[in-house]
Enzyme design. Structure first.
Site, PDB file in Angstrom:
ATOM      1  N   GLY A 153      -4.661   3.160   1.640  1.00  0.00           N
ATOM      2  CA  GLY A 153      -4.740   2.315   2.825  1.00  0.00           C
ATOM      3  C   GLY A 153      -3.443   2.151   3.578  1.00  0.00           C
ATOM      4  N   HIS A 206       6.680  -1.813   3.487  1.00  0.00           N
ATOM      5  CA  HIS A 206       6.521  -3.230   3.826  1.00  0.00           C
ATOM      6  C   HIS A 206       5.710  -3.930   2.760  1.00  0.00           C
ATOM      7  CE1 HIS A 206       3.269  -0.881   5.678  1.00  0.00           C
ATOM      8  NE2 HIS A 206       2.500  -1.906   5.410  1.00  0.00           N
ATOM      9  N   ASN A 239       0.860  -1.189   0.000  1.00  0.00           N
ATOM     10  CA  ASN A 239       0.000   0.000   0.000  1.00  0.00           C
ATOM     11  C   ASN A 239       0.891   1.232   0.000  1.00  0.00           C
ATOM     12  OD1 ASN A 239      -2.305  -1.643   0.206  1.00  0.00           O
ATOM     13  ND2 ASN A 239      -2.127  -1.709   2.432  1.00  0.00           N
ATOM     14  N   HIS A 261       6.448   2.969   6.876  1.00  0.00           N
ATOM     15  CA  HIS A 261       7.745   2.293   6.758  1.00  0.00           C
ATOM     16  C   HIS A 261       7.455   1.172   5.755  1.00  0.00           C
ATOM     17  CE1 HIS A 261      11.552   0.508   8.781  1.00  0.00           C
ATOM     18  NE2 HIS A 261      11.247  -0.277   7.743  1.00  0.00           N
TER      19      HIS A 261
HETATM   20  P1  AMP Z   1      -0.477  -0.796   5.759  1.00  0.00           P
HETATM   21  O1  AMP Z   1      -1.939  -0.511   5.907  1.00  0.00           O
HETATM   22  O2  AMP Z   1      -0.112  -1.356   4.417  1.00  0.00           O
HETATM   23  O3  AMP Z   1       0.375   0.364   6.179  1.00  0.00           O
HETATM   24  O4  AMP Z   1      -0.195  -2.023   6.737  1.00  0.00           O
HETATM   25  C1  AMP Z   1       0.167  -1.858   8.059  1.00  0.00           C
HETATM   26  C2  AMP Z   1      -0.080  -3.181   8.705  1.00  0.00           C
HETATM   27  O5  AMP Z   1       0.682  -3.223   9.883  1.00  0.00           O
HETATM   28  C3  AMP Z   1      -1.526  -3.425   9.086  1.00  0.00           C
HETATM   29  O6  AMP Z   1      -1.996  -4.612   8.430  1.00  0.00           O
HETATM   30  C4  AMP Z   1      -1.477  -3.608  10.611  1.00  0.00           C
HETATM   31  O7  AMP Z   1      -2.350  -4.626  11.064  1.00  0.00           O
HETATM   32  C5  AMP Z   1      -0.030  -3.966  10.845  1.00  0.00           C
HETATM   33  N1  AMP Z   1       0.510  -3.578  12.134  1.00  0.00           N
HETATM   34  C6  AMP Z   1       0.402  -2.383  12.772  1.00  0.00           C
HETATM   35  N2  AMP Z   1       1.040  -2.397  13.950  1.00  0.00           N
HETATM   36  C7  AMP Z   1       1.594  -3.640  14.063  1.00  0.00           C
HETATM   37  C8  AMP Z   1       2.380  -4.294  15.062  1.00  0.00           C
HETATM   38  N3  AMP Z   1       2.744  -3.675  16.183  1.00  0.00           N
HETATM   39  N4  AMP Z   1       2.761  -5.575  14.843  1.00  0.00           N
HETATM   40  C9  AMP Z   1       2.400  -6.210  13.720  1.00  0.00           C
HETATM   41  N5  AMP Z   1       1.657  -5.656  12.736  1.00  0.00           N
HETATM   42  C10 AMP Z   1       1.258  -4.393  12.906  1.00  0.00           C
HETATM   43 ZN    ZN Z   2      10.716   3.000  10.192  1.00  0.00          ZN
END
Ligand code: AMP
Ligand code: ZN
Length: 107
Positions: free
Chosen positions: A90, A97, A84, A95
């Site tokens: 979304g 990923h 995303n 950071h």
């Molecule tokens: P995005 O919406 O692509 O930025 O995805 C961020 C993702 O990080 C979401 O699916 C969250 O559920 C996940 N997320 C946020 N905080 C944590 C955390 N502390 N540990 C693991 N996953 C996380």
């Molecule tokens: Zn970072």
């Protein structure tokens, strides 16, 4: 390392998050709010806010090889990957990923 970045803190070990896989370039951990039976996040150790800020071509190759490696180790034969970019798309954590979502088929 960005001080106000939750993924940088995770990478730093601040929350004791278990890494499913890690190497010199990246860490992989379970998404806290899984949207599939297996939902992993492949995260570069270096802080890059999003794909729009990416400058290192090689890093993306490392991340995708990390996806492949962790899929193999987790027994994912079929899986979806998702990046995303930007709030409207979304992105919640700024950071970079790669989401890896699938159903475990072995292990
Ligand atoms: P995005 O919406 O692509 O930025 O995805 C961020 C993702 O990080 C979401 O699916 C969250 O559920 C996940 N997320 C946020 N905080 C944590 C955390 N502390 N540990 C693991 N996953 C996380
Ligand atoms: Zn970072």
């Amino acid at each position: 390392m960005s001080n106000d970045c939750i993924f940088c803190k995770i990478i730093n070990g601040d929350f004791g998050t278990e890494f499913v896989y890690e190497n010199e370039h990246l860490v992989v951990f379970k998404d806290i709010n899984p949207k599939a039976p297996v939902h992993l996040l492949v995260v570069p150790r270096v802080h890059v806010a999003s794909l729009n800020e990416l400058e290192d071509k090689n890093l993306m190759g490392e991340l995708l090889m990390g996806v492949k490696e962790v899929a193999k180790r987790t027994g994912l034969k079929s899986y979806r990957t998702q990046i995303n970019t930007g709030k409207e798309a979304g992105q919640e954590v700024f950071h970079l990923h790669i989401h890896v979502m699938g159903k475990q088929t072995s292990v």
